[in-house]
Motif scaffolding. Structure first.
Motif, PDB file in Angstrom:
ATOM      1  N   UNK A  80       1.405  14.484  24.158  1.00 37.20           N
ATOM      2  CA  UNK A  80       0.129  14.444  23.442  1.00 37.20           C
ATOM      3  C   UNK A  80      -0.469  13.053  23.589  1.00 37.20           C
ATOM      4  N   UNK A  81      -1.763  12.961  23.323  1.00 37.11           N
ATOM      5  CA  UNK A  81      -2.410  11.676  23.110  1.00 37.11           C
ATOM      6  C   UNK A  81      -2.663  11.619  21.610  1.00 37.11           C
ATOM      7  N   UNK A  82      -2.134  10.612  20.940  1.00 36.37           N
ATOM      8  CA  UNK A  82      -2.297  10.551  19.490  1.00 36.37           C
ATOM      9  C   UNK A  82      -2.864   9.202  19.076  1.00 36.37           C
ATOM     10  N   UNK A  83      -3.458   9.198  17.899  1.00 39.24           N
ATOM     11  CA  UNK A  83      -4.135   8.017  17.387  1.00 39.24           C
ATOM     12  C   UNK A  83      -3.150   7.138  16.639  1.00 39.24           C
TER      13      UNK A  83
ATOM     14  N   UNK B 190      -0.276  16.024  34.504  1.00 46.22           N
ATOM     15  CA  UNK B 190      -0.717  15.285  35.687  1.00 46.22           C
ATOM     16  C   UNK B 190      -1.851  14.305  35.380  1.00 46.22           C
ATOM     17  N   UNK B 191      -2.731  14.633  34.437  1.00 45.46           N
ATOM     18  CA  UNK B 191      -3.886  13.757  34.198  1.00 45.46           C
ATOM     19  C   UNK B 191      -3.853  13.033  32.847  1.00 45.46           C
ATOM     20  N   UNK B 192      -2.777  13.176  32.077  1.00 47.69           N
ATOM     21  CA  UNK B 192      -2.747  12.626  30.720  1.00 47.69           C
ATOM     22  C   UNK B 192      -2.920  11.102  30.706  1.00 47.69           C
ATOM     23  N   UNK B 193      -2.331  10.400  31.677  1.00 43.04           N
ATOM     24  CA  UNK B 193      -2.463   8.933  31.720  1.00 43.04           C
ATOM     25  C   UNK B 193      -3.920   8.537  31.977  1.00 43.04           C
TER      26      UNK B 193
END
Length: 122
Positions: free
Chosen positions: A78-81, A14-17
Motif C-alpha cells: 500500500x501507499x499510506x500517509x 510494478x508501478x507503486x514506487x
C-alpha cells in the motif's frame, strides 16, 4: 467532476514506487485529503463524470511534513500517509486502486467490500 486528467494509473506492484514519487511531488507543499463518497452495491450507480462530493467524511489538512510512503498492510503493498498529525487516522491506497492525476487534485477510486470509495488529495 473529474476534469483535466493528466495521467491515470491502476496501482500495481510494478508501478507503486513511481506512483508514490508522483503523489509526494504533488503534495510537497502540503495538502488536504478527503473521502468524498462511498457508493454501496445496493445504491444507484454514479459515473465518474457525475461525482457529487457529498463529503461523507471530513477533510483533513496536512503540512509538507506529511509523506506518503510505500508499506505493507495485511501482507499487501500500500501507499499510506505517514504524518505526526492525526495519528489515529490511517489513510492508505491499495493495489488495484485507480489513481487519476488532475491539475489541482489526485483522485483515487477503490472498490472493495461491495463498496466503491472515492477519495481526493489536493
Amino acid at each position: 467532476m473529474i476534469k483535466n486528467t493528466c495521467e491515470s494509473y491502476v496501482l500495481s506492484e510494478e508501478n507503486i514506487e513511481e506512483v508514490n514519487v508522483k503523489i509526494n511531488e504533488f503534495c510537497k507543499n502540503g495538502f488536504s485529503h478527503t473521502h468524498d463518497w462511498m457508493e454501496y452495491s445496493d445504491m444507484p450507480s454514479k459515473r465518474f463524470d457525475q461525482l457529487t462530493f457529498e463529503k461523507d467524511y471530513p477533510s483533513y489538512t496536512y503540512n509538507s511534513e506529511a509523506k506518503w510512503i510505500k508499506g505493507k498492510y495485511k501482507d499487501e503493498s500500500v501507499i499510506w500517509l505517514n504524518s505526526t498529525r492525526n495519528k489515529r487516522i490511517f489513510h492508505s491506497i491499495g493495489i488495484g486502486t485507480e489513481i487519476m492525476f488532475a491539475d489541482t487534485a489526485i483522485y483515487y477510486i477503490e472498490e472493495s467490500k461491495g463498496c466503491k470509495y472515492v477519495g481526493k488529495i489536493y
